[in-house]
Design an enzyme around this catalytic site. Structure first.
Site, PDB file in Angstrom:
ATOM      1  N   THR A  56       0.752  -1.054  -0.080  1.00 42.21           N
ATOM      2  CA  THR A  56       0.116  -0.147  -0.049  1.00 42.21           C
ATOM      3  C   THR A  56       0.844   1.363   0.014  1.00 42.21           C
ATOM      4  O   THR A  56       2.182   1.144  -0.075  1.00 42.21           O
ATOM      5  CB  THR A  56      -1.055  -0.090   1.124  1.00 42.21           C
ATOM      6  N   LYS A 102       3.444   1.554  -3.877  1.00 41.90           N
ATOM      7  CA  LYS A 102       3.063   0.770  -4.929  1.00 41.90           C
ATOM      8  C   LYS A 102       3.785   1.040  -6.170  1.00 41.90           C
ATOM      9  O   LYS A 102       3.509   0.143  -7.091  1.00 41.90           O
ATOM     10  CB  LYS A 102       1.442   1.168  -5.190  1.00 41.90           C
ATOM     11  N   ASN A 117       0.265  -3.728  -5.981  1.00 38.41           N
ATOM     12  CA  ASN A 117      -0.305  -3.651  -4.688  1.00 38.41           C
ATOM     13  C   ASN A 117      -0.285  -5.133  -4.255  1.00 38.41           C
ATOM     14  O   ASN A 117      -0.742  -5.527  -3.006  1.00 38.41           O
ATOM     15  CB  ASN A 117      -1.630  -3.195  -4.581  1.00 38.41           C
ATOM     16  N   GLY A 126      -1.416   9.185  -7.954  1.00 40.40           N
ATOM     17  CA  GLY A 126      -0.488   8.199  -7.348  1.00 40.40           C
ATOM     18  C   GLY A 126      -0.757   6.969  -7.874  1.00 40.40           C
ATOM     19  O   GLY A 126      -1.450   6.586  -8.894  1.00 40.40           O
ATOM     20  N   GLY A 127      -0.170   5.829  -7.071  1.00 41.22           N
ATOM     21  CA  GLY A 127      -0.503   4.369  -7.420  1.00 41.22           C
ATOM     22  C   GLY A 127      -1.993   3.995  -7.520  1.00 41.22           C
ATOM     23  O   GLY A 127      -2.503   3.268  -8.496  1.00 41.22           O
ATOM     24  N   SER A 150       2.171  18.170 -13.741  1.00 38.53           N
ATOM     25  CA  SER A 150       3.071  17.445 -14.468  1.00 38.53           C
ATOM     26  C   SER A 150       2.383  15.875 -14.305  1.00 38.53           C
ATOM     27  O   SER A 150       2.529  15.168 -15.319  1.00 38.53           O
ATOM     28  CB  SER A 150       4.485  17.559 -14.281  1.00 38.53           C
TER      29      SER A 150
END
Length: 514
Positions: free
Chosen positions: A294, A298, A319, A362-363, A387
């Protein structure tokens, strides 16, 4: 032998401690009376406690320097120990079964009294600030007479310090001992006390856990009912979840319930690691077979994998990992879990003609973007670091925008479904604000469907606002469950249950640069 479960009693009165003891009696073997937490008047009554408790008891008067609450000096403490050990009863069950003397507390008369009355001495050393090395050598020196049970409790700074404890514990044999790590890194030493060869593991009642929160105690019901502590033996397979700070996770409840349901000798534990490399080294030391991964690991974990599934290759986030002869193999069940959760949430099979906002880059956002594309939806990625939003959006031919007031009109255009993937709001139940609500600048209109992947609390500040506006809302518990069922199948090769059959394993490929 299975380590014993000791309940630390830190009430201010004997009556309070006995009430707590009765509540948890079925889940423990030993009770530790923390005399240093009793009021001064109550301390005069400690001699009668073992008879009232009705199970083996440890007499402990912990000094402040060792993390306790006793500050009146060694003379007063010596008298209290003497009071607790005095007038031994012929029925040993009415005496303290154990007494905890620190390594530097050398009072021959008390030691002789303990031996004479059949009270075992726990010879302890506590370092509330640092880890302890050379554990085996130190414990041997602590066994002055050869009959004491040496105990070392220390505060690790990193997961690596805990790994060292498990490694050094392998050389401890031939005598009973107690070994545990305190603080947020120490949970594994309490659940896996069997791997340390520890004589017992310490627990605290939920009612008074705050008093010992810095020690990282777990309550005995959770230890038994969630982690199946008494069933852990040398053949138990270990699995876990790693992340940082990993303060909130319900994955152990889900996975361990599955192991019990299928009669598997396995346990799943949280493994807090600031760096993913620490978690993998720890896993190798303890022969951990697989890990859930988590935030924030990840994406970083990809550098450590030898092979990955097709979805990991496309999403760029992992994950779930398992250890094989060839090294670590990575999977992604977040996308599949979210897909199933969204189908259930919206009562649809796909997102065709739906415009979706994905909050974060993010992941988890990567898994969300993959799921939305698989479900044939169109999306816009919103993130504070523009970005990153742009980079992710361009991979899926989605739109992108900054996560601030300038994007309100674009949020409104992509508001059929809003998927919140950041950690903002986790553990927060206060009023919505810029700190706890990633969309604090956006006023819900009521037509939006809002899915927040956070599941603790059940109502984040974001969801509270959305519900008040009349939106359809859901937290991330359903995603956690669905992706957990998929992980369970990857780990064990068995469907979690008949209601949640999972598809076969994804295709695996050698990891290559994306």
């Amino acid at each position: 032998m299975t380590p014993k479960i000791c309940l630390c009693l830190t009430g201010s009165t004997i009556e309070e401690d006995l009430a707590i003891l009765d509540k948890y009696r079925n889940w423990i073997d030993i009770a530790e009376l923390r005399v240093d937490h009793l009021s001064k008047d109550e301390r005069l009554q400690i001699r009668k406690f073992p008879a009232l408790a009705g199970l083996p008891c440890i007499l402990t008067i912990r000094r402040t320097i060792d993390g306790g609450n006793f500050s009146e000096g060694e003379a007063a403490r010596t008298l209290l120990f003497a009071r607790g050990l005095a007038f031994a009863d012929q029925d040993s069950r009415k005496n303290f079964a154990y007494v905890d003397f620190e390594e530097d507390f050398q009072v021959p008369s008390l030691q002789d009294a303990a031996f004479a009355f059949g009270t075992r001495i726990i010879r302890s050393y506590h370092d509330m600030q640092n880890p302890v090395v050379n554990i085996a050598e130190r414990m041997k020196k602590m066994r002055i007479t050869g009959y004491e049970i040496p105990k070392i409790a220390c505060m690790p700074h990193f997961l690596t310090d805990v790994q060292v404890m498990f490694h050094e514990a392998r050389s401890l044999s031939g005598f009973e001992h107690i070994l545990c790590a305190m603080g947020p890194y120490g949970l594994s030493t309490r659940v896996l006390a069997e791997r340390l060869g520890s004589f017992l593991t310490y627990t605290s009642p939920a009612e008074t856990a705050q008093k010992l929160s810095e020690l990282g105690h777990i309550d005995p019901v959770q230890l038994n009912e969630v982690y199946n502590f008494r069933g852990i033996d040398a053949k138990t397979k270990i699995w876990g979840i790693t992340g940082y700070p990993l303060t909130i996770t319900q994955s152990p409840q889900l996975h361990n319930a599955g192991y019990r349901k299928h009669g598997m000798n396995s346990v799943y534990i949280p493994i807090r690691a600031e760096h993913i490399s620490e978690a993998l080294d720890f896993a190798c030391e303890l022969d951990i077979t697989g890990l859930s991964v988590t935030i924030p690991h990840k994406e970083k974990v990809l550098e450590e994998l030898q092979t990955v599934s097709a979805s990991v290759g496309e999403i760029g986030s992992c994950n779930t990992i398992i250890r094989t002869n060839e090294g670590w193999r990575g999977f992604n069940t977040d996308a599949g879990g979210l897909t199933e959760a969204l189908k259930e949430f919206l009562n649809v099979e796909n997102l065709r003609h739906k415009k979706v906002s994905i909050i974060g880059a993010g992941g988890a956002a990567r898994a969300a973007a993959y799921a939305v594309r698989q479900m044939r939806g169109s999306a816009c990625i919103f993130n504070r670091t523009v970005s990153r939003a742009r980079f992710l959006a361009e991979e899926y031919n989605f739109k992108w925008a900054p996560l601030d007031e300038s994007s309100i009109s674009k949020l409104e255009r992509y508001s059929d479904l809003i998927i919140q993937t950041t950690s903002v709001g986790m553990g927060r139940e206060d009023l919505p604000s810029e700190e706890n609500d990633p969309l604090f600048f956006y006023n819900f209109h009521g037509h939006e469907a809002v899915y927040d992947i956070i599941y603790s609390p059940a109502m984040t500040p974001l969801l509270t606002r959305a519900k008040e506006a009349g939106c359809l809302i859901s937290n991330g518990l359903s995603m956690l469950q669905y992706q957990g069922y998929m992980q369970f199948k990857i780990f064990t090769g068995v469907d979690y249950d008949e209601q949640h059959p999972t598809v076969g394993a994804e295709s695996i490929s050698r990891k290559n640069s994306r």
